[in-house]
Design a protein around this motif. Structure first.
Motif, short mmCIF file in Angstrom:
data_model
loop_
_atom_site.label_atom_id
_atom_site.label_comp_id
_atom_site.label_asym_id
_atom_site.label_seq_id
_atom_site.Cartn_x
_atom_site.Cartn_y
_atom_site.Cartn_z
N UNK A 36 -8.94 4.80 2.75
CA UNK A 36 -9.92 3.86 3.38
C UNK A 36 -10.05 2.56 2.59
N UNK A 37 -9.34 1.40 2.70
CA UNK A 37 -9.41 0.48 1.85
C UNK A 37 -10.94 -0.40 1.56
N UNK A 38 -11.36 -0.30 0.32
CA UNK A 38 -12.57 -0.88 0.17
C UNK A 38 -12.76 -2.37 0.43
N UNK A 39 -11.74 -2.97 0.66
CA UNK A 39 -12.06 -4.43 1.02
C UNK A 39 -12.37 -4.61 2.25
N UNK A 40 -13.44 -5.72 2.43
CA UNK A 40 -13.61 -6.28 3.97
C UNK A 40 -12.39 -6.83 4.65
N UNK A 41 -12.39 -6.69 5.87
CA UNK A 41 -11.41 -7.42 6.67
C UNK A 41 -11.42 -8.72 6.49
N UNK A 225 -2.97 -2.31 5.74
CA UNK A 225 -2.74 -3.56 4.94
C UNK A 225 -3.53 -4.68 5.21
N UNK A 226 -4.38 -4.93 6.32
CA UNK A 226 -5.49 -5.70 6.47
C UNK A 226 -6.70 -5.17 6.45
N UNK A 227 -7.06 -4.17 6.00
CA UNK A 227 -8.29 -3.29 5.69
C UNK A 227 -8.90 -3.42 6.87
N UNK A 228 -8.19 -2.93 8.06
CA UNK A 228 -8.72 -2.97 9.58
C UNK A 228 -8.76 -1.42 10.06
N UNK A 277 -2.71 -6.15 -2.14
CA UNK A 277 -1.61 -5.26 -2.52
C UNK A 277 -1.63 -5.57 -3.98
N UNK A 278 -1.66 -6.68 -4.58
CA UNK A 278 -1.69 -6.65 -6.04
C UNK A 278 -2.87 -6.11 -6.85
N UNK A 279 -3.89 -5.96 -6.04
CA UNK A 279 -5.28 -5.46 -6.50
C UNK A 279 -4.94 -3.87 -6.64
N UNK A 280 -4.12 -3.09 -5.68
CA UNK A 280 -3.69 -1.99 -5.48
C UNK A 280 -2.75 -1.68 -6.64
N UNK A 281 -1.92 -2.51 -7.01
CA UNK A 281 -0.87 -2.40 -8.09
C UNK A 281 -1.61 -2.22 -9.39
N UNK A 282 -2.56 -2.89 -9.46
CA UNK A 282 -3.37 -3.01 -10.84
C UNK A 282 -4.09 -1.51 -10.90
N UNK A 283 -4.70 -1.01 -9.79
CA UNK A 283 -5.34 0.14 -9.86
C UNK A 283 -4.28 1.13 -10.11
N UNK A 284 -3.25 1.26 -9.42
CA UNK A 284 -2.36 2.21 -9.60
C UNK A 284 -1.85 2.37 -11.04
N UNK A 285 -1.76 1.30 -11.74
CA UNK A 285 -1.06 1.28 -13.03
C UNK A 285 -2.21 1.85 -13.86
N UNK A 348 -6.91 9.13 -4.16
CA UNK A 348 -6.79 7.71 -3.27
C UNK A 348 -7.30 6.61 -4.27
N UNK A 349 -6.67 5.72 -4.56
CA UNK A 349 -7.23 4.59 -5.22
C UNK A 349 -7.49 3.39 -4.74
N UNK A 350 -7.74 3.43 -3.35
CA UNK A 350 -8.32 2.16 -2.57
C UNK A 350 -9.56 2.10 -2.81
N UNK A 351 -10.42 2.27 -3.93
CA UNK A 351 -11.61 2.22 -4.08
C UNK A 351 -12.25 1.38 -5.35
N UNK A 352 -13.31 1.10 -5.70
CA UNK A 352 -13.62 0.21 -6.68
C UNK A 352 -13.11 0.75 -8.01
N UNK A 353 -12.83 -0.22 -8.88
CA UNK A 353 -12.42 0.19 -10.37
C UNK A 353 -13.32 1.10 -10.93
N UNK A 354 -14.72 0.83 -11.03
CA UNK A 354 -15.63 1.51 -11.83
C UNK A 354 -15.69 2.98 -11.16
N UNK A 355 -15.58 3.30 -9.80
CA UNK A 355 -15.47 4.47 -9.39
C UNK A 355 -14.14 5.25 -9.73
#
Ligand code: PMP
Length: 371
Positions: A36-41, A225-228, A277-285, A348-355
């Protein structure tokens, strides 16, 4: 209870939800369970829905979906608008595709590990799931494995790339092997491409192969892709004659997807997903480097927002590992068994960095405590 459709007997609650609920009982537990993407739509998409509502775009849409959306999808996918059906998420697309093609006794090949929805729908249709364990083959499909799985009852194969739960993308070689195995046969290829816009590199794709156009059913979604995820809109693309029949099934299931949501989806299609997507890439790394520090391995995720962590050396079942991880360390992941693959956990890494930071620190403390 008066007996129900017996095909419902084997159905169980999704393991992902079960572990998420278990984690909710533990105060302060870090949830790395849901896709579940943590971004708003994005704002322009929400504004388009509000504008459509204000313009009283609130009546039945055509069963197939509103024309401007089907046109925009047809253009993006390089197909005709008659080939496009707007569905209730990719879930609706998969349900219509699979129940629309399957007869009792048919077989559907599902490479494992896999999202459990495929098997659920196949079971409801009275058909049989034939899994191919890909975990010993770098999560790719081999010619030998496919040859062993295909029978005269095979009606479809499901391809999910980038994959949930591994993030692995099928290589050109894998897709060539699949093509060779099914080309010209009465076998549908169900392409679940819901994560393809969240690929970090190239994502080879069979859905556009000109030789297979009579066999491809493409399932897509606005969810990831669109947090929907809560909008529940997706689409199905297939051969015109097939889609004319599947439309009747879809019309009987949902009539049509809400009109004003479809209007906003036109805006989504022209909204760039690169920032998320770029934010997810950073979290993945970040996740990959932390796992490496802990000595944990995983197949390299090239898309989606999951990492499939190998825990085979700890000697615990994945359910036991996850249950103890929640109760003793306060971090929730999903056992590989929920995807038909023991010895792994999905993070799942679609959550905030601190989590993510806290969750990975807790995972590290836990594995030290059981080694
Ligand atoms: N396919 C895959 C691989 C998924 O991970 C999901 C959602 N987790 C879906 C399909 C269904 O997505 P939706 O119905 O939200 O479009």
């Amino acid at each position: 209870m008066i007996p129900l459709n017996a095909n419902l007997d084997p159905l169980q609650r999704s393991g992902i939800r079960r572990f998420t609920n278990m984690a909710k009982e533990v105060p302060g537990c870090v949830m790395l369970t849901l896709g579940e993407p943590d971004f708003p739509t994005p704002e322009p998409i929400k504004a388009a829905a509000i504008a459509a509502l204000s313009q009283n775009d609130t009546h039945y849409a055509p069963n197939q979906g509103i024309l401007p959306l089907r046109q925009a999808i047809a253009e993006a996918e390089g197909v005709s608008e008659a080939q496009v059906l707007i569905t209730v998420g990719a879930t609706g697309a998969l349900y219509t595709a699979l129940t629309g093609i399957l007869n009792p006794g048919d077989e559907v090949i599902v490479p494992s590990p896999a999202f459990s929805l495929y098997e659920t729908i196949v079971t409801v249709a009275g058909a049989k799931t034939v899994t191919i364990d890909t975990s010993k083959d770098d999560f790719q499909l081999t010619e030998a494995a496919l040859r062993a799985a295909i029978t005269e009852r095979t009606k479809a194969i499901v391809l999910n790339s980038p994959n949930n739960p591994t993030g692995v993308v099928y290589t050109e070689e894998t897709l060539a092997v699949v093509k060779q195995a099914v080309w010209g046969k009465d076998i549908y290829v169900i392409c679940d491409n819901v994560y393809d816009k969240l690929s970090y590199d190239v994502c080879p794709d069979l859905s556009r192969d000109p030789d297979l156009q009579g066999q491809i059913l493409l399932c897509q979604s606005f969810s990831k892709p669109w947090a929907m995820t809560g909008w529940r809109v997706g689409y199905l693309v297939g051969p015109e004659d097939v889609m004319a029949r599947l439309l009747l099934l879809h019309a009987a299931e949902v009539a049509a997807v809400p009109t004003f949501l479809q209007a906003a989806c036109v805006t989504a299609l022209s909204t760039d997903v690169a920032p998320m997507r770029e934010e997810y890439r950073m979290r993945r790394n970040f996740v990959l480097s932390r796992l490496k520090e802990m000595g944990l391995s995983c197949p390299e995720p090239k898309g989606a927002f999951y990492v499939f962590v190998d825990i085979s050396r700890f000697g615990l079942s994945s359910e036991e590992f996850c249950t103890r991880l929640i109760q003793e360390a306060g971090v929730a992941l999903v056992p590989g068994s929920c995807f038909g693959c023991e010895g792994y956990l999905r993070l799942s890494y679609c959550c905030a960095m601190d989590a993510l930071e806290t969750g990975l620190d807790r995972l590290e403390t836990f594995i030290r405590s059981i080694l």
